[in-house]
Design a protein around this motif. Structure first.
Motif, PDB file in Angstrom:
ATOM      1  N   SER A  11      30.833  37.991  38.703  1.00  0.00           N
ATOM      2  CA  SER A  11      31.223  39.795  38.339  1.00  0.00           C
ATOM      3  C   SER A  11      32.211  41.123  39.192  1.00  0.00           C
ATOM      4  CB  SER A  11      30.210  40.704  37.144  1.00  0.00           C
ATOM      5  OG  SER A  11      30.583  41.649  36.790  1.00  0.00           O
ATOM      6  N   TYR A  12      30.918  40.492  40.522  1.00  0.00           N
ATOM      7  CA  TYR A  12      31.540  42.099  41.223  1.00  0.00           C
ATOM      8  C   TYR A  12      32.765  41.085  42.277  1.00  0.00           C
ATOM      9  CZ  TYR A  12      31.466  43.984  46.065  1.00  0.00           C
ATOM     10  OH  TYR A  12      31.619  44.379  47.233  1.00  0.00           O
ATOM     11  N   VAL A  13      32.637  40.068  42.702  1.00  0.00           N
ATOM     12  CA  VAL A  13      34.286  39.421  43.412  1.00  0.00           C
ATOM     13  C   VAL A  13      35.077  39.602  42.303  1.00  0.00           C
ATOM     14  CG1 VAL A  13      34.748  37.529  44.201  1.00  0.00           C
ATOM     15  CG2 VAL A  13      32.775  37.802  44.553  1.00  0.00           C
ATOM     16  N   ASN A  14      35.435  39.002  41.207  1.00  0.00           N
ATOM     17  CA  ASN A  14      36.157  39.193  40.608  1.00  0.00           C
ATOM     18  C   ASN A  14      36.497  41.110  39.500  1.00  0.00           C
ATOM     19  OD1 ASN A  14      37.092  36.835  39.695  1.00  0.00           O
ATOM     20  ND2 ASN A  14      35.650  36.659  37.583  1.00  0.00           N
ATOM     21  N   THR A  15      35.892  41.778  39.793  1.00  0.00           N
ATOM     22  CA  THR A  15      36.371  43.689  39.794  1.00  0.00           C
ATOM     23  C   THR A  15      36.379  43.289  40.909  1.00  0.00           C
ATOM     24  OG1 THR A  15      33.914  43.747  37.966  1.00  0.00           O
ATOM     25  CG2 THR A  15      35.022  45.877  39.186  1.00  0.00           C
ATOM     26  N   LEU A  17      38.558  41.942  43.235  1.00  0.00           N
ATOM     27  CA  LEU A  17      39.587  41.387  42.945  1.00  0.00           C
ATOM     28  C   LEU A  17      40.393  42.032  41.982  1.00  0.00           C
ATOM     29  CD1 LEU A  17      38.964  37.774  42.913  1.00  0.00           C
ATOM     30  CD2 LEU A  17      39.879  38.956  45.000  1.00  0.00           C
ATOM     31  N   ARG A  18      40.611  42.636  40.811  1.00  0.00           N
ATOM     32  CA  ARG A  18      41.324  43.315  40.451  1.00  0.00           C
ATOM     33  C   ARG A  18      41.497  44.522  40.605  1.00  0.00           C
ATOM     34  NH1 ARG A  18      37.334  44.476  35.338  1.00  0.00           N
ATOM     35  NH2 ARG A  18      36.426  46.459  36.713  1.00  0.00           N
ATOM     36  N   ASP A  19      40.341  45.255  41.198  1.00  0.00           N
ATOM     37  CA  ASP A  19      40.703  46.770  41.464  1.00  0.00           C
ATOM     38  C   ASP A  19      41.070  46.463  43.019  1.00  0.00           C
ATOM     39  OD1 ASP A  19      40.062  47.371  39.282  1.00  0.00           O
ATOM     40  OD2 ASP A  19      37.415  47.929  39.734  1.00  0.00           O
ATOM     41  N   ARG A  20      40.725  46.290  44.023  1.00  0.00           N
ATOM     42  CA  ARG A  20      40.928  46.101  45.138  1.00  0.00           C
ATOM     43  C   ARG A  20      41.937  44.972  46.072  1.00  0.00           C
ATOM     44  NH1 ARG A  20      35.585  48.561  48.498  1.00  0.00           N
ATOM     45  NH2 ARG A  20      37.595  49.436  49.874  1.00  0.00           N
ATOM     46  N   ASP A  21      41.930  44.254  45.810  1.00  0.00           N
ATOM     47  CA  ASP A  21      42.160  42.818  46.895  1.00  0.00           C
ATOM     48  C   ASP A  21      43.085  42.130  45.977  1.00  0.00           C
ATOM     49  OD1 ASP A  21      40.714  43.515  49.469  1.00  0.00           O
ATOM     50  OD2 ASP A  21      38.488  42.920  47.416  1.00  0.00           O
ATOM     51  N   LEU A  24      42.319  36.511  47.634  1.00  0.00           N
ATOM     52  CA  LEU A  24      40.705  36.021  48.116  1.00  0.00           C
ATOM     53  C   LEU A  24      40.437  35.841  49.454  1.00  0.00           C
ATOM     54  CD1 LEU A  24      37.709  35.411  47.220  1.00  0.00           C
ATOM     55  CD2 LEU A  24      38.712  33.045  47.324  1.00  0.00           C
ATOM     56  N   ALA A  25      41.746  35.961  49.987  1.00  0.00           N
ATOM     57  CA  ALA A  25      41.740  36.165  51.439  1.00  0.00           C
ATOM     58  C   ALA A  25      41.244  37.374  52.067  1.00  0.00           C
ATOM     59  CB  ALA A  25      42.145  35.641  52.030  1.00  0.00           C
ATOM     60  N   ALA A  26      42.042  38.713  51.687  1.00  0.00           N
ATOM     61  CA  ALA A  26      42.240  39.465  51.845  1.00  0.00           C
ATOM     62  C   ALA A  26      40.393  40.415  51.066  1.00  0.00           C
ATOM     63  CB  ALA A  26      42.970  40.974  51.167  1.00  0.00           C
ATOM     64  N   PHE A  27      40.052  39.620  50.108  1.00  0.00           N
ATOM     65  CA  PHE A  27      38.473  40.257  49.990  1.00  0.00           C
ATOM     66  C   PHE A  27      37.688  39.947  50.528  1.00  0.00           C
ATOM     67  CE2 PHE A  27      34.416  38.961  48.361  1.00  0.00           C
ATOM     68  CZ  PHE A  27      34.334  39.829  47.521  1.00  0.00           C
ATOM     69  N   CYS A  28      37.880  38.333  51.108  1.00  0.00           N
ATOM     70  CA  CYS A  28      37.027  38.107  52.386  1.00  0.00           C
ATOM     71  C   CYS A  28      36.677  39.071  53.610  1.00  0.00           C
ATOM     72  CB  CYS A  28      36.751  36.710  52.301  1.00  0.00           C
ATOM     73  SG  CYS A  28      36.845  35.885  50.873  1.00  0.00           S
ATOM     74  N   ASP A  29      38.152  39.066  54.082  1.00  0.00           N
ATOM     75  CA  ASP A  29      37.886  39.956  54.907  1.00  0.00           C
ATOM     76  C   ASP A  29      37.649  41.306  55.151  1.00  0.00           C
ATOM     77  OD1 ASP A  29      39.592  37.978  56.512  1.00  0.00           O
ATOM     78  OD2 ASP A  29      41.461  38.483  55.861  1.00  0.00           O
ATOM     79  N   ARG A  30      38.003  41.936  53.998  1.00  0.00           N
ATOM     80  CA  ARG A  30      37.365  43.557  53.984  1.00  0.00           C
ATOM     81  C   ARG A  30      35.407  43.118  53.733  1.00  0.00           C
ATOM     82  NH1 ARG A  30      35.306  46.227  49.687  1.00  0.00           N
ATOM     83  NH2 ARG A  30      36.536  44.566  47.754  1.00  0.00           N
ATOM     84  N   ALA A  53      46.474  34.336  39.010  1.00  0.00           N
ATOM     85  CA  ALA A  53      45.329  35.100  37.919  1.00  0.00           C
ATOM     86  C   ALA A  53      44.868  36.070  39.107  1.00  0.00           C
ATOM     87  CB  ALA A  53      45.220  34.810  37.430  1.00  0.00           C
ATOM     88  N   ASN A  54      44.603  35.881  40.432  1.00  0.00           N
ATOM     89  CA  ASN A  54      43.749  36.330  41.432  1.00  0.00           C
ATOM     90  C   ASN A  54      42.576  36.757  40.772  1.00  0.00           C
ATOM     91  OD1 ASN A  54      43.087  37.733  44.169  1.00  0.00           O
ATOM     92  ND2 ASN A  54      43.820  39.684  43.261  1.00  0.00           N
ATOM     93  N   ARG A  55      41.659  36.351  40.330  1.00  0.00           N
ATOM     94  CA  ARG A  55      40.001  35.762  40.113  1.00  0.00           C
ATOM     95  C   ARG A  55      39.632  34.429  40.240  1.00  0.00           C
ATOM     96  NH1 ARG A  55      40.001  37.968  33.862  1.00  0.00           N
ATOM     97  NH2 ARG A  55      38.700  35.788  33.601  1.00  0.00           N
TER      98      ARG A  55
END
Length: 57
Positions: A11-15, A17-21, A24-30, A53-55
């Motif tokens: 839930s956290y990751v998908n949120t 990815l939807r709202d900020r990143d 997935l690579a950008a999420f993991c970097d952040r 779909a980035n999720r």
């Protein structure tokens, strides 16, 4: 620190990815997270990352 419970993590990751990143690579970097480990943890509960779909689905 990322949630340990896999469903809360999903839930956290998908949120994020939807709202900020944009990826997935950008999420993991952040989040300073290991992408392979994150993918493996979510695959254990039946979810894989869909880049288009980035999720996790």
């Amino acid at each position: 620190m990322l949630p340990q419970d896999p469903i809360i993590l999903l839930s956290y990751v998908n949120t994020q990815l939807r709202d900020r990143d944009a990826s997935l690579a950008a999420f993991c970097d952040r989040e300073n997270a290991d992408e392979a480990d994150l993918r493996a943890r979510l695959q254990e509960v039946g979810y894989i990352y869909d880049a288009q779909a980035n999720r996790f689905i």
